[in-house]
Write a protein that holds these residues in place. Structure first.
Motif, PDB file in Angstrom:
ATOM      1  N   SER A 265      -5.094 -36.484  -1.418  1.00 30.53           N
ATOM      2  CA  SER A 265      -5.072 -36.235   0.157  1.00 30.53           C
ATOM      3  C   SER A 265      -6.522 -35.816   0.478  1.00 30.53           C
ATOM      4  O   SER A 265      -6.699 -34.410   0.312  1.00 30.53           O
ATOM      5  CB  SER A 265      -4.009 -35.062   0.672  1.00 30.53           C
ATOM      6  OG  SER A 265      -2.713 -35.494   0.495  1.00 30.53           O
TER       7      SER A 265
ATOM      8  N   TYR B 123      -8.563 -41.633   4.310  1.00 27.53           N
ATOM      9  CA  TYR B 123      -6.909 -41.786   4.165  1.00 27.53           C
ATOM     10  C   TYR B 123      -6.494 -41.237   2.633  1.00 27.53           C
ATOM     11  O   TYR B 123      -7.146 -41.219   1.717  1.00 27.53           O
ATOM     12  CB  TYR B 123      -6.706 -43.385   4.164  1.00 27.53           C
ATOM     13  CG  TYR B 123      -7.330 -43.997   5.295  1.00 27.53           C
ATOM     14  CD1 TYR B 123      -7.000 -43.689   6.499  1.00 27.53           C
ATOM     15  CD2 TYR B 123      -8.316 -44.817   5.272  1.00 27.53           C
ATOM     16  CE1 TYR B 123      -7.149 -44.381   7.882  1.00 27.53           C
ATOM     17  CE2 TYR B 123      -9.012 -45.622   6.378  1.00 27.53           C
ATOM     18  CZ  TYR B 123      -8.384 -45.235   7.591  1.00 27.53           C
ATOM     19  OH  TYR B 123      -8.802 -46.067   8.617  1.00 27.53           O
ATOM     20  N   ARG B 124      -5.292 -40.934   3.057  1.00 30.98           N
ATOM     21  CA  ARG B 124      -4.493 -40.386   1.629  1.00 30.98           C
ATOM     22  C   ARG B 124      -4.076 -41.895   0.793  1.00 30.98           C
ATOM     23  O   ARG B 124      -3.836 -42.761   1.472  1.00 30.98           O
ATOM     24  CB  ARG B 124      -3.261 -39.803   2.186  1.00 30.98           C
ATOM     25  CG  ARG B 124      -3.597 -38.484   2.699  1.00 30.98           C
ATOM     26  CD  ARG B 124      -2.253 -37.824   3.268  1.00 30.98           C
ATOM     27  NE  ARG B 124      -1.569 -38.858   4.034  1.00 30.98           N
ATOM     28  CZ  ARG B 124      -0.309 -38.609   4.615  1.00 30.98           C
ATOM     29  NH1 ARG B 124       0.571 -37.588   4.228  1.00 30.98           N
ATOM     30  NH2 ARG B 124       0.003 -39.649   5.578  1.00 30.98           N
TER      31      ARG B 124
ATOM     32  N   GLU C   8      -2.698 -45.019   2.593  1.00 30.21           N
ATOM     33  CA  GLU C   8      -1.393 -44.943   3.732  1.00 30.21           C
ATOM     34  C   GLU C   8      -1.647 -46.255   4.576  1.00 30.21           C
ATOM     35  O   GLU C   8      -0.804 -46.537   5.663  1.00 30.21           O
ATOM     36  CB  GLU C   8      -1.738 -43.519   4.471  1.00 30.21           C
ATOM     37  CG  GLU C   8      -3.216 -43.287   5.131  1.00 30.21           C
ATOM     38  CD  GLU C   8      -2.925 -41.952   5.599  1.00 30.21           C
ATOM     39  OE1 GLU C   8      -2.025 -41.585   6.192  1.00 30.21           O
ATOM     40  OE2 GLU C   8      -3.945 -41.097   5.284  1.00 30.21           O
TER      41      GLU C   8
ATOM     42  N   SER D 134       7.761 -52.074   5.272  1.00 29.99           N
ATOM     43  CA  SER D 134       6.829 -51.124   4.440  1.00 29.99           C
ATOM     44  C   SER D 134       6.664 -51.524   3.053  1.00 29.99           C
ATOM     45  O   SER D 134       7.335 -52.279   2.283  1.00 29.99           O
ATOM     46  CB  SER D 134       7.593 -49.775   4.130  1.00 29.99           C
ATOM     47  OG  SER D 134       8.125 -49.161   5.268  1.00 29.99           O
TER      48      SER D 134
ATOM     49  N   GLU E  81       5.216 -45.266   1.444  1.00 31.90           N
ATOM     50  CA  GLU E  81       5.471 -44.378   2.671  1.00 31.90           C
ATOM     51  C   GLU E  81       6.350 -43.023   2.848  1.00 31.90           C
ATOM     52  O   GLU E  81       5.774 -42.212   3.319  1.00 31.90           O
ATOM     53  CB  GLU E  81       5.746 -45.477   3.989  1.00 31.90           C
ATOM     54  CG  GLU E  81       4.867 -46.574   4.130  1.00 31.90           C
ATOM     55  CD  GLU E  81       5.311 -47.345   5.492  1.00 31.90           C
ATOM     56  OE1 GLU E  81       6.171 -46.935   5.846  1.00 31.90           O
ATOM     57  OE2 GLU E  81       4.354 -48.160   5.857  1.00 31.90           O
ATOM     58  N   ASP E  82       7.187 -43.182   1.940  1.00 31.97           N
ATOM     59  CA  ASP E  82       8.102 -42.084   1.613  1.00 31.97           C
ATOM     60  C   ASP E  82       7.282 -40.821   0.741  1.00 31.97           C
ATOM     61  O   ASP E  82       7.490 -39.877   1.289  1.00 31.97           O
ATOM     62  CB  ASP E  82       9.458 -42.382   0.666  1.00 31.97           C
ATOM     63  CG  ASP E  82      10.264 -43.397   1.685  1.00 31.97           C
ATOM     64  OD1 ASP E  82      10.294 -43.270   2.843  1.00 31.97           O
ATOM     65  OD2 ASP E  82      11.003 -43.803   0.833  1.00 31.97           O
TER      66      ASP E  82
ATOM     67  N   PHE F  78       3.928 -40.696   1.441  1.00 36.48           N
ATOM     68  CA  PHE F  78       2.908 -40.197   2.331  1.00 36.48           C
ATOM     69  C   PHE F  78       3.867 -39.516   3.771  1.00 36.48           C
ATOM     70  O   PHE F  78       3.004 -38.406   4.049  1.00 36.48           O
ATOM     71  CB  PHE F  78       2.253 -41.585   3.130  1.00 36.48           C
ATOM     72  CG  PHE F  78       1.504 -42.325   2.003  1.00 36.48           C
ATOM     73  CD1 PHE F  78       0.427 -41.715   1.235  1.00 36.48           C
ATOM     74  CD2 PHE F  78       1.624 -43.606   2.000  1.00 36.48           C
ATOM     75  CE1 PHE F  78      -0.283 -42.480   0.292  1.00 36.48           C
ATOM     76  CE2 PHE F  78       0.855 -44.430   1.079  1.00 36.48           C
ATOM     77  CZ  PHE F  78      -0.068 -43.634   0.431  1.00 36.48           C
ATOM     78  N   ASN F  79       4.812 -39.666   3.961  1.00 32.53           N
ATOM     79  CA  ASN F  79       5.547 -39.011   4.822  1.00 32.53           C
ATOM     80  C   ASN F  79       6.323 -37.804   4.464  1.00 32.53           C
ATOM     81  O   ASN F  79       6.868 -37.062   5.092  1.00 32.53           O
ATOM     82  CB  ASN F  79       6.699 -39.936   5.566  1.00 32.53           C
ATOM     83  CG  ASN F  79       5.910 -41.066   6.330  1.00 32.53           C
ATOM     84  OD1 ASN F  79       4.785 -40.886   6.807  1.00 32.53           O
ATOM     85  ND2 ASN F  79       6.645 -42.204   6.504  1.00 32.53           N
ATOM     86  N   GLY F  80       6.309 -37.319   3.240  1.00 29.31           N
ATOM     87  CA  GLY F  80       6.862 -36.136   2.761  1.00 29.31           C
ATOM     88  C   GLY F  80       8.415 -36.371   2.462  1.00 29.31           C
ATOM     89  O   GLY F  80       9.001 -35.233   2.328  1.00 29.31           O
ATOM     90  N   LYS F  81       8.892 -37.473   2.198  1.00 36.37           N
ATOM     91  CA  LYS F  81      10.368 -37.697   2.328  1.00 36.37           C
ATOM     92  C   LYS F  81      10.785 -37.819   0.665  1.00 36.37           C
ATOM     93  O   LYS F  81      11.718 -37.842  -0.015  1.00 36.37           O
ATOM     94  CB  LYS F  81      10.744 -39.086   2.930  1.00 36.37           C
ATOM     95  CG  LYS F  81      10.665 -39.051   4.428  1.00 36.37           C
ATOM     96  CD  LYS F  81      11.271 -40.377   4.729  1.00 36.37           C
ATOM     97  CE  LYS F  81      10.901 -40.419   6.419  1.00 36.37           C
ATOM     98  NZ  LYS F  81      11.578 -41.561   7.092  1.00 36.37           N
TER      99      LYS F  81
END
Length: 286
Positions: A59, A64-65, A85, A253, A275-276, A278-281
């Motif tokens: 990050s 971009y991450r 991302e 995705s 994406e999970d 990047f989104n913290g999931k």
């Protein structure tokens, strides 16, 4: 007589310069070649089994991450493949047709793959960064719209090939006509892997998906030292250390498959939605 001796000496130099290539095999497909459209891209990462690898989320303060495969120690630490991302994937391969000694004396853009991932949101933006294309190496990049190969040679020479339908593939020597003069070394492994991945891709009659490309990454047709998946004919020889494969659909995705084969460790396989992360999931193990 002197002329023939000179020619023989040159052949000896060429012959004994061909050391085992610290190599990779790259391939991608896009558009009407892919089931459902979008893009697929794979890197089989080949290197000496003298280090460990890990997957990390980066990050940066600006930009971009990105999620990347990193060599964590050894003589060549750093990023080896990544996805940001925005869905841009960048993988790289050594320009093994230029000797290590020559390459060490040349100027390079430090961390080129990381810079493209941090700064670019698409293939089009990445290939516009021509001021960064310094220092011999081969890149393959992909987003959901396009795939491209960037061959970078010495002294500011480079070649870009973009494709929106069909497949591309690469190993460790230059194939663009404008870059052929930089093939100073003819590497057996690079030539055989290039021919083999081209043959496999050309023989596919149906549209491909991620599982198709994962299956290609396991091909051992040409033995321990020259196959797409290399096991090494001795414990210390170059082998396939990791597989990085990404599906980038048009409307869904991305999906990331990672196979890591660290020395003295059990094989690790991840199949995740970036994406999970990047989104913290989803959190990567430390």
């Amino acid at each position: 007589m002197k002329r023939y001796l000179a020619i023989w000496a040159m052949l000896l130099v060429i012959t004994f310069s061909v050391t085992p290539t610290q190599a990779c095999t790259l391939w991608a497909a896009n558009g009407n070649a892919v089931e459902g459209g979008g893009s697929l891209i794979v890197k089989n990462r080949d290197w000496l089994p003298d280090h460990q690898q890990d997957v990390q989320l980066i990050s940066p303060a600006d930009g971009y991450r990105y999620l990347g495969l990193f060599a964590m120690d050894g003589a060549h630490k750093g990023l080896k493949a990544g996805i940001n991302e925005k869905g841009l994937v960048v993988v790289s391969a050594t320009a093994g047709s230029i000797s290590v000694k020559e390459r060490k004396g040349m100027a390079y853009t430090h961390g080129l793959s990381a810079r493209l991932l941090k700064e670019c949101n698409s293939v089009e933006e990445a290939i516009s960064k021509t001021d960064l294309f310094v220092g011999p190496q081969i890149l393959m990049i992909a987003d959901k719209e396009k795939i491209a190969t960037i061959e970078i040679g010495p002294e500011g020479n480079f070649s870009v090939m973009v494709k929106e339908n069909g497949a591309i593939f690469h190993t460790n020597h230059y194939v663009a006509e404008s870059m052929l003069e930089f093939n100073h070394i003819s590497g057996t492994s690079s030539q055989k892997r290039y021919s083999r991945i081209g043959e496999l891709l050309n023989n596919i009659s149906e549209k491909v998906d991620l599982d198709t490309f994962i299956a290609l990454s396991k091909d051992q047709n040409d033995g321990p030292d020259n196959s797409i998946f290399r096991t090494g004919s001795t414990p210390n020889k170059t082998r396939t250390m990791a597989v990085w494969a990404v599906a980038i659909p048009q409307n869904n995705s991305p999906e990331l498959y990672i196979r890591i084969l660290n020395p003295n460790e059990s094989e690790q396989v991840l199949r995740i939605n970036p994406e999970d992360v990047f989104n913290g999931k989803l959190f990567l193990n430390k």
